[in-house]
Design a protein around this motif. Structure first.
Motif, short mmCIF file in Angstrom:
data_model
loop_
_atom_site.label_atom_id
_atom_site.label_comp_id
_atom_site.label_asym_id
_atom_site.label_seq_id
_atom_site.Cartn_x
_atom_site.Cartn_y
_atom_site.Cartn_z
N LYS A 125 -2.76 -0.04 -8.63
CA LYS A 125 -3.93 0.40 -7.86
C LYS A 125 -5.02 1.05 -8.70
O LYS A 125 -6.18 1.12 -8.28
CB LYS A 125 -3.49 1.36 -6.75
CG LYS A 125 -2.89 2.67 -7.25
CD LYS A 125 -2.15 3.42 -6.13
CE LYS A 125 -0.72 2.95 -6.01
NZ LYS A 125 0.04 3.56 -4.92
N ASP A 150 0.67 -2.66 -2.43
CA ASP A 150 0.94 -1.28 -2.02
C ASP A 150 1.34 -1.32 -0.54
O ASP A 150 0.65 -1.96 0.27
CB ASP A 150 -0.34 -0.46 -2.22
CG ASP A 150 -0.04 0.96 -2.67
OD1 ASP A 150 1.13 1.38 -2.58
OD2 ASP A 150 -0.98 1.65 -3.11
N SER A 151 2.45 -0.66 -0.19
CA SER A 151 3.01 -0.85 1.15
C SER A 151 2.03 -0.45 2.25
O SER A 151 1.93 -1.13 3.28
CB SER A 151 4.31 -0.06 1.29
OG SER A 151 4.09 1.30 0.99
N GLU A 152 1.29 0.65 2.03
CA GLU A 152 0.33 1.11 3.05
C GLU A 152 -0.77 0.08 3.26
O GLU A 152 -1.20 -0.17 4.38
CB GLU A 152 -0.31 2.43 2.62
CG GLU A 152 0.66 3.61 2.49
CD GLU A 152 1.48 3.58 1.21
OE1 GLU A 152 1.30 2.65 0.39
OE2 GLU A 152 2.32 4.48 1.03
N ASN A 215 -1.10 10.17 -5.36
CA ASN A 215 -0.91 8.76 -5.01
C ASN A 215 -1.68 8.43 -3.74
O ASN A 215 -2.35 7.40 -3.65
CB ASN A 215 0.58 8.45 -4.85
CG ASN A 215 0.82 6.98 -4.54
OD1 ASN A 215 0.29 6.11 -5.23
ND2 ASN A 215 1.56 6.69 -3.48
N LYS A 216 -1.61 9.33 -2.76
CA LYS A 216 -2.34 9.07 -1.51
C LYS A 216 -3.84 9.15 -1.76
O LYS A 216 -4.61 8.40 -1.15
CB LYS A 216 -1.89 10.06 -0.44
CG LYS A 216 -1.89 9.52 0.96
CD LYS A 216 -1.19 8.16 1.13
CE LYS A 216 0.21 8.12 0.55
NZ LYS A 216 0.85 6.80 0.78
N GLU A 219 -4.83 6.02 -3.11
CA GLU A 219 -4.75 5.00 -2.06
C GLU A 219 -5.91 5.05 -1.08
O GLU A 219 -6.28 4.03 -0.49
CB GLU A 219 -3.41 5.12 -1.32
CG GLU A 219 -2.24 4.69 -2.19
CD GLU A 219 -0.90 4.69 -1.49
OE1 GLU A 219 0.09 4.31 -2.13
OE2 GLU A 219 -0.83 5.08 -0.30
#
Ligand code: NAD
Ligand code: MG
Length: 380
Positions: A125, A150-152, A215-216, A219
């Motif tokens: 990412k 990325d899972s989200e 990480n968030k 994201e």
């Protein structure tokens, strides 16, 4: 596989990592041939992957690593250096590339895959955080299909299928909250505690990012560019069970969610098989045994990272690239036990307060990244 790139092969950038090994597992099950594999270290593992998956080319950083790999796998074509990495991403034999390198090092080969018009499954990412506007513009220009791994983002991508941006009220990005969700004093937490993620098994850098909620933060920026939705319509929600991978709230109050077990093979496989969901190794969650799905606001005081992401997006230009670079330096310093956990936030705050200029071309992005690394290291 019914994917449009059927018949052509797969390249995995960063094959020996957590995402890389899961990708090869998925590819073998789907019967997808492998063109290129790359790794920076762990040459023994790369050798084993070469024996099992028979790539046309394996890429390592330098001549010494190349000699080692050739000795381990006689007959294997081995290349080294950054141009070789770009070449396995852009080769005409390749239909899809999964980017699983960690950090800014993945920027050049990601762009190479995009400019060659590949299907690009993005796990890595950081390049999107650094140069999201440029990468998305290049994808449109070159006919590349960017698919989130990325899972989200895979969840949001699925919840958005068939819909348009103007229908969306909010993207709801879920976060596990990491190992320190309920730890009120972060000043004394250790490297070992930070490396123990409650729900996911991942490489060290993203595991630390998950503990700091950086990480968030990354994201949020990633979602902004992948989906072309402004940060004011992106919201982070803590969901400790990591079953709801993210959601899309529409203007009529209807909310779509994507659920699954915390196993990256699901989003990796979907990036490869889209638009089809095909049989795979991961079972659906067993709802009868799931105790509860809970949601809460992130604690922005203990975890200022999420606000850093919004601030960087507000500033624009190279600010997100600088934030990412500073984070890479700070995480390495924490892993090397040179700074405490909360030192990561101090580094980020200090670097983010500086001026990082525009990001109109790749040169400006790379320069801002390098400058931010120096600035971050100076204050450690
Ligand atoms: P990892 O550390 O397990 O693996 C990284 C891979 O990249 C290895 O093959 C390594 O040899 C290679 N690599 C590392 N530095 C390199 C460099 N400078 N040049 C070339 N190759 C290099 O990492 P991971 O957990 O698999 O994560 C990879 C990427 O995917 C990261 O950007 C991460 O944020 C993202 N991601 C990971 C997960 C996960 O579950 N692990 C989930 C979502 C997103
Ligand atoms: Mg994620």
């Amino acid at each position: 596989v019914s994917a449009p790139w059927q018949g052509r092969a797969l390249t995995v950038l960063g094959a020996t990592g957590s995402i890389g090994t899961s990708t090869l597992d998925v590819a073998a099950r789907l019967g997808i041939p492998v063109h290129g594999l790359s790794a920076r270290s762990r040459i023994d593992e790369l050798a084993a992957q070469c024996r099992e998956h028979r790539p046309a080319v394996a890429v390592v950083p330098d001549a010494a690593a190349a000699a080692r790999l050739r000795a381990l796998v006689p007959g294997q074509r081995v290349e080294h250096g950054p141009e070789a990495l770009d070449a396995i991403a852009a080769d005409p034999a390749v239909g899809a590339v999964i980017t699983a390198i960690v950090g800014a090092a993945g920027l050049a080969p990601t762009l190479a895959a995009v400019r060659a018009g590949k299907r690009v499954g993005i796990a890595n990412k950081e390049p999107l955080v650094m140069a999201g506007a440029l990468i998305m513009a290049e994808a449109a220009r070159c006919g590349a299909a960017i698919l989130p791994v990325d899972s989200e983002h895979s969840a949001i991508f699925q919840c958005l299928e068939g819909h348009r941006g103007h229908e969306v009220a909010e993207l709801l990005l879920t976060a596990s909250g990491g190992p320190f969700r309920t730890v009120m004093d972060l000043s004394a937490v250790t490297r070992e505690q930070a490396l123990k993620h409650p729900t996911w098994t991942m490489g060290p850098k993203i595991t630390i990012d998950s503990a700091s909620l950086m990480n968030k933060a990354l994201e949020v920026v990633e979602a902004r560019w992948l989906f072309g939705i402004g940060p004011e319509r992106i919201r982070v929600l803590v969901h400790p069970q990591s079953v709801v991978h993210s959601m899309v709230a529409y203007r009529d109050g209807s909310v779509m969610a994507q659920l699954g077990r915390p196993d990256m093979r699901t989003p990796i496989q979907y990036a490869l098989t889209f638009p089809e969901h095909t049989a795979g190794p991961v079972a659906a969650p067993d709802f009868a045994t799931l105790a509860a799905l809970t949601f809460e606001e992130p604690d922005r005081r203990r975890f200022p990272s999420i606000d850093f992401a919004y601030a960087a997006l507000r500033t624009g230009g190279a600010a997100p690239a600088a934030l990412n670079a500073a984070n890479e330096v700070a995480v390495q310093a924490f892993l090397d036990r040179r700074i405490p956990f909360t030192g990561i936030f101090r580094v980020l705050e200090r670097v983010l307060a500086l001026d990082h200029g525009p990001a109109d071309d790749l040169g400006q992005v790379v320069a801002a990244d390098q400058r931010a690394r120096i600035l971050a290291a100076e204050g450690l």
